[in-house]
Design a protein around this motif. Structure first.
Motif, mmCIF file in Angstrom:
data_model
loop_
_atom_site.group_PDB
_atom_site.id
_atom_site.type_symbol
_atom_site.label_atom_id
_atom_site.label_comp_id
_atom_site.label_asym_id
_atom_site.label_seq_id
_atom_site.Cartn_x
_atom_site.Cartn_y
_atom_site.Cartn_z
ATOM 1 N N ILE A 20 -15.274 -21.162 13.000
ATOM 2 C CA ILE A 20 -14.200 -21.446 12.740
ATOM 3 C C ILE A 20 -13.315 -22.035 13.976
ATOM 4 C CG2 ILE A 20 -11.814 -20.877 11.776
ATOM 5 C CD1 ILE A 20 -13.280 -19.194 9.821
ATOM 6 N N GLU A 21 -13.322 -20.856 14.883
ATOM 7 C CA GLU A 21 -12.773 -21.315 16.319
ATOM 8 C C GLU A 21 -13.616 -22.020 17.290
ATOM 9 O OE1 GLU A 21 -13.137 -18.344 15.021
ATOM 10 O OE2 GLU A 21 -10.999 -17.459 14.385
ATOM 11 N N GLN A 22 -14.977 -22.130 16.881
ATOM 12 C CA GLN A 22 -15.823 -22.992 17.646
ATOM 13 C C GLN A 22 -15.819 -22.519 19.198
ATOM 14 O OE1 GLN A 22 -17.750 -26.011 16.736
ATOM 15 N NE2 GLN A 22 -17.502 -24.846 15.150
ATOM 16 N N LYS A 23 -15.936 -20.852 19.233
ATOM 17 C CA LYS A 23 -15.967 -20.417 20.731
ATOM 18 C C LYS A 23 -16.945 -19.278 20.463
ATOM 19 C CE LYS A 23 -11.126 -21.482 21.833
ATOM 20 N NZ LYS A 23 -9.776 -20.575 22.173
ATOM 21 N N PRO A 24 -17.555 -19.039 21.602
ATOM 22 C CA PRO A 24 -18.567 -17.850 21.707
ATOM 23 C C PRO A 24 -17.949 -16.438 22.095
ATOM 24 C CG PRO A 24 -18.477 -18.994 23.772
ATOM 25 C CD PRO A 24 -17.599 -19.742 22.822
ATOM 26 N N SER A 25 -18.455 -15.537 21.902
ATOM 27 C CA SER A 25 -18.033 -13.999 22.930
ATOM 28 C C SER A 25 -19.165 -13.358 22.941
ATOM 29 C CB SER A 25 -17.273 -13.344 21.851
ATOM 30 O OG SER A 25 -17.705 -12.702 20.777
ATOM 31 N N THR A 26 -19.154 -12.237 23.873
ATOM 32 C CA THR A 26 -20.131 -11.571 24.296
ATOM 33 C C THR A 26 -19.908 -10.102 23.653
ATOM 34 O OG1 THR A 26 -20.997 -12.900 26.033
ATOM 35 C CG2 THR A 26 -21.676 -10.737 25.945
ATOM 36 N N GLU A 27 -20.774 -9.315 22.955
ATOM 37 C CA GLU A 27 -20.582 -7.956 22.876
ATOM 38 C C GLU A 27 -21.699 -7.267 23.580
ATOM 39 O OE1 GLU A 27 -18.311 -6.419 20.670
ATOM 40 O OE2 GLU A 27 -17.408 -8.210 20.664
ATOM 41 N N ALA A 28 -21.357 -6.407 24.459
ATOM 42 C CA ALA A 28 -22.341 -5.615 25.184
ATOM 43 C C ALA A 28 -23.013 -4.563 24.446
ATOM 44 C CB ALA A 28 -21.621 -4.973 26.502
ATOM 45 N N GLY A 29 -24.048 -4.080 24.747
ATOM 46 C CA GLY A 29 -24.840 -3.090 24.131
ATOM 47 C C GLY A 29 -24.423 -1.630 24.909
ATOM 48 N N ILE A 30 -23.941 -0.571 24.477
ATOM 49 C CA ILE A 30 -23.584 0.415 25.133
ATOM 50 C C ILE A 30 -23.884 1.671 24.636
ATOM 51 C CG2 ILE A 30 -21.473 1.657 26.745
ATOM 52 C CD1 ILE A 30 -20.035 -0.987 26.536
ATOM 53 N N VAL A 31 -24.383 2.855 25.422
ATOM 54 C CA VAL A 31 -24.891 3.984 25.036
ATOM 55 C C VAL A 31 -24.247 4.833 26.020
ATOM 56 C CG1 VAL A 31 -26.443 5.914 24.539
ATOM 57 C CG2 VAL A 31 -26.848 3.478 23.429
ATOM 58 N N THR A 32 -23.161 5.671 25.537
ATOM 59 C CA THR A 32 -22.655 6.644 26.475
ATOM 60 C C THR A 32 -23.295 8.088 26.531
ATOM 61 O OG1 THR A 32 -20.439 5.610 26.129
ATOM 62 C CG2 THR A 32 -20.334 7.953 26.834
ATOM 63 N N LEU A 33 -23.866 8.446 27.824
ATOM 64 C CA LEU A 33 -24.281 9.867 28.119
ATOM 65 C C LEU A 33 -23.062 10.465 28.759
ATOM 66 C CD1 LEU A 33 -27.733 8.634 29.542
ATOM 67 C CD2 LEU A 33 -27.048 9.291 27.140
ATOM 68 N N TRP A 34 -23.439 11.986 28.899
ATOM 69 C CA TRP A 34 -22.327 12.605 29.570
ATOM 70 C C TRP A 34 -22.014 12.055 30.848
ATOM 71 C CZ3 TRP A 34 -22.515 15.529 34.051
ATOM 72 C CH2 TRP A 34 -23.998 15.705 34.493
ATOM 73 N N HIS A 35 -22.786 11.806 31.748
ATOM 74 C CA HIS A 35 -22.947 11.343 33.146
ATOM 75 C C HIS A 35 -22.780 9.873 33.336
ATOM 76 C CE1 HIS A 35 -26.971 10.156 32.691
ATOM 77 N NE2 HIS A 35 -27.393 11.181 32.139
ATOM 78 N N GLY A 36 -22.815 9.080 32.328
ATOM 79 C CA GLY A 36 -22.477 7.625 32.616
ATOM 80 C C GLY A 36 -22.964 6.806 31.248
ATOM 81 N N ASP A 37 -22.822 5.683 31.581
ATOM 82 C CA ASP A 37 -23.223 4.484 30.439
ATOM 83 C C ASP A 37 -24.530 3.848 30.795
ATOM 84 O OD1 ASP A 37 -21.067 5.273 29.087
ATOM 85 O OD2 ASP A 37 -19.746 3.653 29.501
ATOM 86 N N LEU A 38 -25.347 3.681 29.934
ATOM 87 C CA LEU A 38 -26.431 2.521 29.779
ATOM 88 C C LEU A 38 -25.939 1.291 28.979
ATOM 89 C CD1 LEU A 38 -29.046 4.883 28.685
ATOM 90 C CD2 LEU A 38 -28.745 4.159 31.062
#
Length: 663
Positions: free
Chosen positions: A578-596
């Protein structure tokens, strides 16, 4: 017809604001109680009018009424219901309506819950609040009418920017405006104090809850916006020193100084003029932020307005509000006298130094934000001031703020014992240095800047815990009594401890991700593992998926450590037809010490995909710290002394030994 009713309700709110800004002020000058009480009624009518107007605009979005220009430009019948609702404020007209709704909300809250405030002061505060409202109602009705009709309505709308079609946008702007607009109460109390000539501990106690509420909302709004940018924009970062980001950060810095300065007024009747000036500057910076976003001089996903005429109107409002308040301050402040005196070694001095450092940090951000804009207006040259300037100039100052936040509670009111302060500072320093060295050895951390940042964060955390224990009687009392004393501390004291601890945790996260982040950008074929720090990321494949109003390419990325599976990431590349626009969705998994963290890019044309893989240590601590800071402000708000201006019955009993006065 319902749309016209919304427009009419907004006009009623404007009329109520005009009445509220004139009659109560006249009544306060003449001592006419009936005229002063008009402020409460007018504030409630004003809120009712703008709430109806906002509800009507929401109805237009929910029902996809494309005869309304704002709806046609910013919505679509195929959007999920959540984004139809958030679309109300994801545009210039709707967001300005949200702005005045928040302004009216604070006015009606003061009229209802501010009954402990003398009627003359409350009437003056609400009159100043209404004056601000008159300017912005006029701005909306004359330049940004959200109810403008289309003579030939389209069959469907144009949709909304895909980047804004996210749950984070449902809460980020309202919370941000809770802070932005909420600081208008500090401004109104400051101007009312200058008009009436009354600045004393009671005045600070009346003002402080509203500042706390606004500050907590702004803290949550900034954190939520940073989190949204982190997971939605797909660049692996959380802060870019963008002018629009800085626009919300500057009032937060000065608002933090205001909170601490108000404590000095409340406890020691000192720093009166300084506190009034901070209250004026805090909301002034909120208005400047509104100007930056609404004037069209900035291009950003956050900036909605592109019409320079609107910018001129807001600039005029800025000149009247800020210039008028500062002129009144210059006229009335010299006649005011600070009541309390204090020694150099005292908590008052510590809080004053804290104020000066926060103000200096705000000044650094202000110069870096405004200089390129002013230069372009004056000379036509376009330059950018990026992260290197802000990091080198601002971070050392804020590091000093954190060290001061740890020392401040060690100091007593009026006069502190230097020997006791030095002893406690030395103990905290030794413990922090030992823990920092242990971290460096165990985790093999070698970066000097990162280790110093870790030291500062540990220093604040240890100092905070040490003062909590000391205040509760440690080590001279049994454990049971120690715990009872901790529980019995005033909630404002717990707010201080939780806030400082949250700041230490958030700072540790910022240091960790800024210094020890691992980033790998490459083009890979499915099945080829890529090392990312202690992990391996392997792209398994890319499949097509279909969302409620978008099409997506979804990657499957297996993350392992030493050959053992850890988790699976599913980043996406979305296309909104509809908007003719892209977007990005990151894949994130959160651990206690940081993010992958994984991001899917474009195909390379040879069977592979461009990908970005990150290991972001410390990121969960940032969000936890921000949540704890926000919660700390709400805990302070529940303190009975801030709600009704008096301690509870049990607080009137003699305090147990070793318990110091609450902050």
């Amino acid at each position: 017809m319902i749309v016209e009713f919304g427009h009419f309700a907004l006009c009623v709110a404007l009329i109520a604001a005009i009445v509220q800004s004139v009659i109560p002020l006249w009544g306060a000058q003449r001592g006419n109680t009936a005229a002063m009480r008009v402020a409460d009624t007018a504030a409630q009518i004003q809120f009712l009018g703008v709430a109806i107007a906002f509800g009507v605009l929401t109805h237009a979005f929910v029902t996809s009424d494309f005869s309304v220009l704002t709806t046609a430009l910013n919505s679509h019948s195929g959007k999920p219901m959540l984004y139809k609702i958030t679309g109300v404020w994801a545009n210039h007209e709707g967001s300005m309506l949200l702005w005045v709704l928040m302004l009216a909300l604070f006015g009606v809250l003061i009229s209802v819950f501010g009954r402990i405030i003398p009627v003359a002061m409350r009437a003056t505060v609400l009159a100043v609040q209404a004056m601000i409202g008159v300017g912005f109602y006029a701005f909306i009705l004359l330049t940004s009418n959200p109810f403008e009709r289309l003579p030939m309505p389209p069959m469907d709308g144009q949709g909304m920017n895909p980047l804004l079609q996210d749950p984070g946008v449902a809460f980020h702007p309202p919370l941000l405006y809770l802070g932005y607009v909420g600081f208008s109460t500090a401004f109104s109390f400051a101007v009312a104090a200058l008009i009436t000539g009354r600045v004393d501990p009671a005045w600070a106690r009346w003002m402080r809850p509203w500042v706390l509420l606004a500050w907590s909302g702004l803290t949550a709004g900034i954190a939520l916006g940073s989190w949204w940018a982190y997971y939605e924009l797909g660049w692996g970062g959380f802060w870019f020193w963008d002018p629009v980001e800085n626009a919300s950060f500057m009032p937060w810095l000065i608002g933090t100084a205001l909170l601490h300065s108000a404590i000095v007024v409340e406890k020691r009747n000192a720093l009166l003029k300084w506190t009034i000036l901070l209250a004026i500057l805090t909301f002034s910076l909120s208005l400047i932020g509104t100007f930056l976003v609404r004037s069209g001089i900035l291009t950003s996903v956050h900036a909605f307005a592109t019409d320079p005429e609107r910018g001129v109107f807001i600039l005029l409002l800025l000149a009247i509000a800020i210039g008028g308040a500062l002129s009144l301050f210059a006229w009335r402040a010299p006649a005011m006298e600070d009541g309390g005196v204090f020694a150099i070694w005292s908590r008052e001095t510590g809080l004053l130094v804290n104020n000066l450092l926060l103000s200096a940090g705000c000044g650094i951000v202000f110069v870096g934000t405004m200089y390129p804009l002013v230069l372009e207006v004056v000379t036509g040259d376009k330059i950018s001031v990026g992260a290197p300037y802000f990091n080198q100039a601002f971070l050392p100052v804020f590091g000093a703020v954190m060290l001061g936040a740890g020392i401040g509670p060690f100091l007593s009111w009026k006069r502190a014992r230097k020997h006791d302060v030095f002893r406690r500072v030395a103990m905290t320093t030794v413990l922090s240095a030992a823990l920092t060295g242990l971290l460096a050895v165990v985790l093999r951390l070698l970066d000097p800047a990162g280790l110093f940042g870790a030291f500062v964060a540990l220093w604040l955390a240890i100092a905070t815990c040490q003062d909590l224990l000391h205040r509760s009687g440690f080590p001279g009392v049994p454990l049971g009594i120690l715990l009872r004393r901790m529980v019995g501390l005033p909630r404002s004291a717990w707010g201080m401890y939780l806030g400082h601890l949250g700041l230490a945790i958030a700072a540790a996260g910022v240091v960790a991700v800024s210094v020890w982040k691992v980033e790998v950008i490459q083009s890979v074929e499915p099945g080829v593992p890529m090392p990312v720090g202690a992990y391996e990321f392997t792209l398994q494949g890319v499949s097509e998926t279909l969302g409620p109003n978008y099409e997506a390419l979804t990657a499957t990325i297996i993350v392992t450590q030493d050959g053992a599976p850890v988790t699976t990431l599913h980043p996406e590349r979305r296309w909104y037809p509809i908007e003719q626009k892209p977007s990005t969705e990151a894949g994130i998994v959160t651990l206690w010490h940081g993010d992958l963290y994984g991001v899917l890019g474009d195909p390379d044309g040879q069977g592979g995909w461009v990908t970005r893989y990150y290991y972001n240590p410390g990121v969960p601590w940032m969000w936890l710290g921000a949540l704890l800071i926000t919660f700390a402000a709400l805990v302070s708000l529940t303190d009975r002394r801030l709600r009704i201006g008096a301690p509870s019955g049990k607080r009137n009993r003699p305090a147990p030994p070793a318990v110091q006065p609450a902050e």
